[in-house]
Design an enzyme around this catalytic site. Sequence first.
Site, PDB file in Angstrom:
ATOM      1  N   ASP A  40       0.847  -1.209   0.000  1.00 34.20           N
ATOM      2  CA  ASP A  40       0.000   0.000   0.000  1.00 34.20           C
ATOM      3  C   ASP A  40       0.876   1.251   0.000  1.00 34.20           C
ATOM      4  O   ASP A  40       0.694   2.153  -0.814  1.00 34.20           O
ATOM      5  CB  ASP A  40      -0.910   0.017   1.232  1.00 34.20           C
ATOM      6  CG  ASP A  40      -1.678  -1.278   1.393  1.00 34.20           C
ATOM      7  OD1 ASP A  40      -2.523  -1.556   0.547  1.00 34.20           O
ATOM      8  OD2 ASP A  40      -1.400  -2.009   2.362  1.00 34.20           O
ATOM      9  N   GLU A  95       2.290  -6.629  -5.074  1.00 33.01           N
ATOM     10  CA  GLU A  95       1.936  -5.805  -6.231  1.00 33.01           C
ATOM     11  C   GLU A  95       3.127  -4.972  -6.723  1.00 33.01           C
ATOM     12  O   GLU A  95       3.485  -5.000  -7.894  1.00 33.01           O
ATOM     13  CB  GLU A  95       0.766  -4.886  -5.847  1.00 33.01           C
ATOM     14  CG  GLU A  95       0.384  -3.950  -6.956  1.00 33.01           C
ATOM     15  CD  GLU A  95      -1.058  -3.474  -6.897  1.00 33.01           C
ATOM     16  OE1 GLU A  95      -1.908  -4.162  -6.292  1.00 33.01           O
ATOM     17  OE2 GLU A  95      -1.341  -2.421  -7.484  1.00 33.01           O
TER      18      GLU A  95
END
Length: 377
Positions: A17, A273
């Site tokens: 994040d 990610e």
Amino acid sequence: MKASWDIFCSVVDNYGDIGVTWRLARQLVAEHQCAVRLWVDDLRAFEKICPEIDIQQQRQEQDGVEVRHWSSQWQAEAAADVVIAAFACQLPHAYMEAMADRERAPLWLNLDYLSAEDWVSGCHGLPSVKFRGVQKYFFFPGFQPGTGGLLREAGLLERRRHFQADRQARQDFLQGLGVTPAANSRLMSLFAYENAGLGSWLEALAADAQPTHLLVPEGRILGDVQRWLGVESLAVGSLQVRQSLTVQVLPFVRQEDYDRLLWCCAFNAVRGEDSFVRAQWAGQPMLWHIYRQDEDIHLDKLEAFLALYTQALSPGAKAAVLALWQAWNTEAAMAEPWKNLLQHWPEVTAHAEQWCLEQGSQADLAAALVQFYLNWI
Ligand code: TRH
């Protein structure tokens, strides 16, 4: 006047994040002259990837980005021209009121998770919910035209190639981390979640005729490494040799250095990610440990990416990549898939650079966001 941007980052777990939002915030400032505030609820996670962060400060500036601690006691703030809620995080209610109170409503976006699934291009840019007349839109990163693209700083691939071509620069960088691989060894990095399949992979590497030097940044996979090595503890700096395999534990390095680490390695195991995208920009063969989701829905995401990524490979190399990635993500035995991949090494290596070139020819995510804003106003 510069457009003002507020990016909200709630750290759920791990570093993805903050990794993504920090990268985006810096790029908007450096390349698009935006005034950016990055609101982060966990400065400790931030500090891991950017050691300059002072975790005591409510407000600080880093690389031209105004970093704000997003604490539960929200103080009234005027809303920006563009508001990004990263990964569907919930904005403070008072801030949403401030968005609605603006004379001109801001552009409100949800920056979603990265996926190669087909439906992504159909949903990218669509309106989502409304709050007091302020419309929110979906913004999807992706690999295909019609999506928001991938984060990629200007000149990244040129810098990467330059570094890879400069033996001395690579050597100096590795030495700075205490890494001095033998000349004939295959340098690999391993950043992953816990994985029961790891032992069989390490076994295969240890038994291989070619030596491997495996760099493991401290983190969740260390327990499995330690179990396989059969040692009491495994701290940063540890170096263990088992037949052809040297395992070295590295500290968690700053984000820019993690890029360089990936650029130095002939094979990178990555996860989540952001490291997954950075391994693609490294132009080297890789293995993705996808973030696990309920009911195994992450496996659909994995298959969607693999279908795209392996499209241009010969049937043999394609089967080898599929088998290795599927084994890793189901924690199955890795020895046979790994040995099979080695049979296709030259093709898989060339393909990694080709894939990087293809992806690099598309608009990057920051540019796509700015364009979305310009179209919207
Ligand atoms: O840490 P992650 O597992 O993050 C995950 C994923 O983003 C996942 O999709 C999300 O749902 C979950 O978090 C909440 O993996 P990721 O995305 O690769 O992020 C790691 C970041 O850490 C990335 O920006 C690279 C950075 N990094 C460093 O800066 N230094 C290091 O030494 C290493 C190993 C990583």
